[in-house]
Write an enzyme that holds these catalytic residues in place. Structure first.
Site, mmCIF file in Angstrom:
data_model
loop_
_atom_site.group_PDB
_atom_site.id
_atom_site.type_symbol
_atom_site.label_atom_id
_atom_site.label_comp_id
_atom_site.label_asym_id
_atom_site.label_seq_id
_atom_site.Cartn_x
_atom_site.Cartn_y
_atom_site.Cartn_z
ATOM 1 N N CYS A 277 -10.368 -3.763 -4.234
ATOM 2 C CA CYS A 277 -9.341 -4.690 -4.747
ATOM 3 C C CYS A 277 -9.966 -5.983 -5.257
ATOM 4 O O CYS A 277 -9.520 -6.546 -6.262
ATOM 5 C CB CYS A 277 -8.292 -4.971 -3.677
ATOM 6 S SG CYS A 277 -7.257 -3.524 -3.370
ATOM 7 N N ASN B 282 0.850 -1.187 0.000
ATOM 8 C CA ASN B 282 0.000 0.000 0.000
ATOM 9 C C ASN B 282 0.888 1.240 0.000
ATOM 10 O O ASN B 282 1.905 1.300 0.689
ATOM 11 C CB ASN B 282 -0.979 -0.001 1.172
ATOM 12 C CG ASN B 282 -0.344 -0.172 2.533
ATOM 13 O OD1 ASN B 282 0.645 -0.881 2.687
ATOM 14 N ND2 ASN B 282 -0.903 0.472 3.531
ATOM 15 N N GLU C 32 0.397 5.218 0.482
ATOM 16 C CA GLU C 32 -0.552 6.264 0.877
ATOM 17 C C GLU C 32 -0.104 7.623 0.356
ATOM 18 O O GLU C 32 1.021 7.794 -0.136
ATOM 19 C CB GLU C 32 -0.688 6.275 2.407
ATOM 20 C CG GLU C 32 -1.260 4.960 2.920
ATOM 21 C CD GLU C 32 -1.594 4.951 4.392
ATOM 22 O OE1 GLU C 32 -1.146 5.863 5.122
ATOM 23 O OE2 GLU C 32 -2.313 4.023 4.820
ATOM 24 N N CYS D 285 -9.752 -5.467 0.326
ATOM 25 C CA CYS D 285 -10.953 -4.620 0.396
ATOM 26 C C CYS D 285 -11.827 -4.843 -0.838
ATOM 27 O O CYS D 285 -11.418 -5.497 -1.799
ATOM 28 C CB CYS D 285 -10.554 -3.147 0.517
ATOM 29 S SG CYS D 285 -9.934 -2.438 -1.024
ATOM 30 N N CYS E 167 -3.958 0.428 -2.662
ATOM 31 C CA CYS E 167 -3.776 -0.761 -1.812
ATOM 32 C C CYS E 167 -2.679 -1.664 -2.379
ATOM 33 O O CYS E 167 -2.344 -1.599 -3.571
ATOM 34 C CB CYS E 167 -5.064 -1.573 -1.757
ATOM 35 S SG CYS E 167 -6.438 -0.777 -0.933
ATOM 36 N N GLU F 198 -2.787 -4.871 -2.975
ATOM 37 C CA GLU F 198 -3.268 -5.840 -3.974
ATOM 38 C C GLU F 198 -3.320 -5.199 -5.353
ATOM 39 O O GLU F 198 -2.942 -5.803 -6.359
ATOM 40 C CB GLU F 198 -4.667 -6.344 -3.601
ATOM 41 C CG GLU F 198 -4.734 -7.057 -2.262
ATOM 42 C CD GLU F 198 -5.003 -6.117 -1.097
ATOM 43 O OE1 GLU F 198 -4.571 -4.942 -1.133
ATOM 44 O OE2 GLU F 198 -5.648 -6.567 -0.132
HETATM 45 N N1 THU Z 1 -5.207 -1.425 2.352
HETATM 46 C C1 THU Z 1 -4.607 -2.301 1.502
HETATM 47 O O1 THU Z 1 -3.441 -2.134 1.115
HETATM 48 N N2 THU Z 1 -5.338 -3.355 1.063
HETATM 49 C C2 THU Z 1 -6.619 -3.605 1.429
HETATM 50 O O2 THU Z 1 -7.236 -4.525 0.891
HETATM 51 C C3 THU Z 1 -7.251 -2.802 2.455
HETATM 52 C C4 THU Z 1 -6.571 -1.535 2.804
HETATM 53 C C5 THU Z 1 -4.422 -0.281 2.840
HETATM 54 C C6 THU Z 1 -4.862 1.047 2.302
HETATM 55 C C7 THU Z 1 -4.412 1.987 3.383
HETATM 56 O O3 THU Z 1 -3.071 2.369 3.126
HETATM 57 C C8 THU Z 1 -4.459 1.173 4.654
HETATM 58 O O4 THU Z 1 -4.535 -0.176 4.244
HETATM 59 C C9 THU Z 1 -5.626 1.503 5.575
HETATM 60 O O5 THU Z 1 -6.825 1.449 4.897
#
Ligand code: THU
Length: 124
Positions: free
Chosen positions: A88, A42, A44, A85, A53, A55
């Protein structure tokens, strides 16, 4: 590569997550039909909606390299439940609805079909 090794790769990869805002670190390891593996974390952004994310990072890397068929994705994260999520799930379904999704829960690896954890995903 076994699913256990794929999960371990996702776990190792998550060290590279860039998540100064949430503090959540997520790694993904994507196994393609030809045996190639792509990883993602991920990433940000101060403009929160620009966050990607782990994935989708892995899937974008794979598609960029010419891959279109995925066998499995392993996800490892510091969140309560290490599952992809909804965005994804939908993103991966575009390419391989029947792929396996792997995460760890209560110390055990869980393997589910993507179309089982995203029933009636959107298609055009
Ligand atoms: N996140 C992911 O990388 N994958 C997911 O399937 C759920 C959320 C990350 C996004 C963000 O940087 C952090 O988790 C909190 O939501």
């Amino acid at each position: 590569m076994t699913y256990s090794e794929l999960y371990d790769l996702a776990l190792k990869t998550r060290e590279n997550a860039y998540s100064p805002y949430s503090g959540v670190k997520v790694g993904a390891a994507l196994l393609c039909a030809d045996g190639k593996i792509f990883t993602g974390v991920n990433v940000e952004n101060a403009s929160f909606g620009a966050t990607i994310c782990a994935e989708r990072s892995a899937a974008v890397a794979a598609v960029t390299a010419g891959e279109r068929e995925f066998c499995a994705i392993a996800v490892s994260g510091t969140m309560a439940l290490e599952t992809p999520c909804g965005i994804c799930r939908q993103f991966l379904m575009e390419f391989s609805p029947a792929m396996d999704v792997i995460w760890r829960q209560d110390g055990e690896l869980v393997v589910k079909k993507l179309n089982e954890i995203l029933p009636a995903g959107f298609v055009m």
